[in-house]
Design an enzyme around this catalytic site. Structure first.
Site, PDB file in Angstrom:
ATOM      1  CE  LYS A  78      -4.073   1.938   2.400  1.00 23.15           C
ATOM      2  NZ  LYS A  78      -5.013   1.799   3.536  1.00 23.15           N
ATOM      3  CB  SER A 153      -8.379   3.634   2.447  1.00 27.41           C
ATOM      4  OG  SER A 153      -7.540   3.016   3.398  1.00 27.41           O
ATOM      5  CB  SER A 177      -8.673   0.888   5.399  1.00 29.40           C
ATOM      6  OG  SER A 177      -9.366   2.107   5.348  1.00 29.40           O
TER       7      SER A 177
END
Lengths: 485, 100
Positions: A78, A153, A177
């Protein structure tokens, strides 16, 4: 090399010399080349670095060196985790060209375990969102249905695994997330106990809630990755000073006699009927496997969303004060420093980030602190205490991961509150600091994946994974039956 | 709608947060923040007087690590990401004589 190989099998094959890390990496890069233009899971694919890293690993294997639990396994990271020498953007214009001077602890740990970093994945700007639509660099599409969001997210990390671009990936979970995008994309996602995994080098959103965790196609791969990630890190003051738990060895233990609580408060309002049906089916499957299933009440969870949307923005408003055009990232020139800071932040942050900064600044400001932030901290205590009572009645709790399956792009429009409601079932766990995971369990509306969320008490990842593995076995058996019919 | 937050509040908060908002943005943010705060007001129904606040999942206490010199970032690395640097320092526009 085939598409469905697990990280576990790849690492075994690379260690034994049956497969080279370069072959594995080339295979995944070819998958990326074929479908990434459509999906946009990555902000950057680091193809050459990955190949160089794989070649170096192959040499070590040939030299007879020991190469770690994730030998030759490509991993997507990420883009809010710092990577030395590769940009870390948080999908924000304010950090568009920023290169971290050091690696996050988790990035270092997966590299030491032999994993091959293959790229940085897209996210909602600064991890604020539930659909990855808030990225400054464009949306990520759900590989299961490209007209739908992948969740957020960590939408890029979920899509990278679901799309077959990497067998495993890293995400971060502040209010859901990791778990919600895992559910939307039909993969496994784990938020560990707060403090089990180091946050050093994770760009902070809400420091008392943020936790790094794994995505994988299988429960076993997610356990394997978490074993690598977990364990004390002196660089993170909130890191729990104890060694990583042993998880993989317990996955076949079964659930005989385990007490499973179905959280009553999270099976009602706003939930799609097909999602509720799958969660009930998952409870029945656990009962059939020998677990004792009963409904459990955790009253305060219904206030989780309210507490979270004061606490998380409050912490974010403070954390994001560091983006001021002085030490890193974007600077928009202006005659004075104050004007420069205003111009930089106004140009650099997107609307959702600005909204949360302002909400947090307001909740912390003189005259409103007690009414908003102060009350939210008390609600956080209630949630913590209610969970503690629930875990006297049950070893694990199950809930839907998300009230709905993946929704189409733009479905939440300009209504931030509607988007926040996506996180209703995942948020309470972050407030309590407990672990939670999402395991794919059948499909809901339009044949889209449903995730069942398994929650456990502090540092009880072992029990959570036992139940996750049992759910996966049941879902696999059910899918096989469906295929026969 | 019972305004929990006014346009003036939002303008003040934006100033504190070093953000500049145009009229449209002020309008939109005021309505959106009001809706969010209104939703969050459900906690007003709870009796919280006797509840101790908690800001963290665990009761952690500060501990001191041994004071041993270790590796640190070099000044060059620390300044590498800065928009402007000079003589080993972060360079900013004028600050003296500036109203806060």
């Amino acid at each position: 090399m085939t598409a469905m190989q697990t990280a576990f099998d790849i690492a075994n094959a690379v260690r034994s010399g049956d497969l080279s890390a370069v072959e594995v990496t080339q295979y995944y890069l070819s998958q990326i080349e074929a479908r990434e233009p459509e999906i946009h899971a990555f902000n950057e694919v680091t193809a050459q670095k990955a190949l160089d890293c794989a070649a170096a690993l192959d040499q070590r294997v040939q030299a007879g060196e020991s190469v770690g639990a994730l030998a030759g396994v490509p991993i997507a990271i990420k883009d809010n985790l710092c990577t030395k020498g590769t940009a870390t953007t948080c999908s924000s214009k304010i950090l568009e060209a920023w290169i971290a001077p050091y690696d996050a602890t988790v990035v270092k740990r997966v590299a030491e375990a032999g994993a091959i970093a293959i790229g940085k994945t897209n996210l909602d700007e600064f991890a604020m969102g539930s659909s990855t639509e808030n990225s400054a660099f464009g949306v990520t599409r759900n590989p299961v249905d490209t007209t739908r969001v992948p969740g957020g997210s960590s939408g890029g990390s979920a899509a990278a695994v679901a799309g077959g671009f990497a067998p495993i990936s890293l995400g971060s979970d502040t209010g859901g997330s990791i778990r919600q995008p895992a559910a939307f994309c039909g993969v496994v996602g784990v938020k560990p106990t707060y403090g089990l995994v180091s946050r050093y080098g994770l760009v902070a959103f809400a420091s008392s809630l943020d936790q790094v965790g794994p995505f994988a196609r299988t429960v076993k791969d997610s356990a394997l990755l978490l074993e690598v990630l977990a364990g004390h890190d002196p660089a993170d003051a909130t890191s729990i000073p104890q060694p990583a738990p042993s998880l993989v060895s317990h996955l076949d233990d079964g659930v005989q006699g385990l007490r499973v609580g179905l959280v009553s408060e999270l099976m009602g309002e706003g939930i799609q009927p097909e999602v509720a049906a799958q969660v009930r089916a998952s409870a029945e499957a656990l009962a059939a496997a020998g677990a004792i299933v009963e409904e459990v009440s955790v009253p305060a969870v219904t206030y989780g969303l309210s507490a979270y949307y004061l606490i998380a923005p409050a912490e974010a408003s403070s954390n994001l004060a560091r983006f001021d055009g002085v030490r890193y990232g974007l600077r928009v020139d202006a005659p004075t420093t104050n004007e420069m800071m205003v111009a930089t932040r106004t140009a650099g942050f997107g609307p959702e980030v600005k909204r949360r900064i302002m909400l947090g600044t307001y909740a912390l400001s003189a005259g409103y602190y007690d009414a908003y932030y102060g009350r939210a901290l008390k609600v956080r205590r209630l949630i913590h205490d209610d969970f503690a009572r629930a875990y006297q009645q049950a070893d694990v709790l199950i809930t839907p991961t998300s009230p709905t399956v993946a929704f189409p792009f733009g479905a939440k429009g300009d209504n931030p509150l509607a988007m926040y409601l996506c996180d209703l079932y995942t948020i309470p766990t972050n407030l309590a600091g407990h672990p939670g995971m999402s395991v794919p369990f059948g499909t809901g509306a339009d044949g889209l994946p449903v995730g069942v969320q398994v929650l456990a008490g502090t540092l009880d990842e072992v029990t959570m994974f036992k139940v996750g593995a049992a759910l996966e076995r049941a879902a696999t058996a059910e899918a096989a039956k469906g295929a026969e019919r | 709608m019972s305004a929990r937050i006014t346009r003036d509040n939002v303008a003040h908060v934006a100033k504190l947060a070093r953000l500049s908002l145009d009229d449209n943005e002020l309008e939109t943010f005021t309505a959106q923040l009001d809706a969010i705060l209104d939703h969050a007001a459900d906690v007003e129904a709870l009796e919280l007087d006797d509840v101790a606040p908690t800001s963290h999942p665990f009761d952690l206490v500060d501990v001191l690590r041994p004071d041993e010199p270790g590796e640190t970032l070099s000044p060059t690395d620390a300044l590498a990401g800065a928009p402007a640097a000079e003589s080993g320092r972060f360079r900013v526009p004028t600050i003296l004589g500036e109203a806060p």
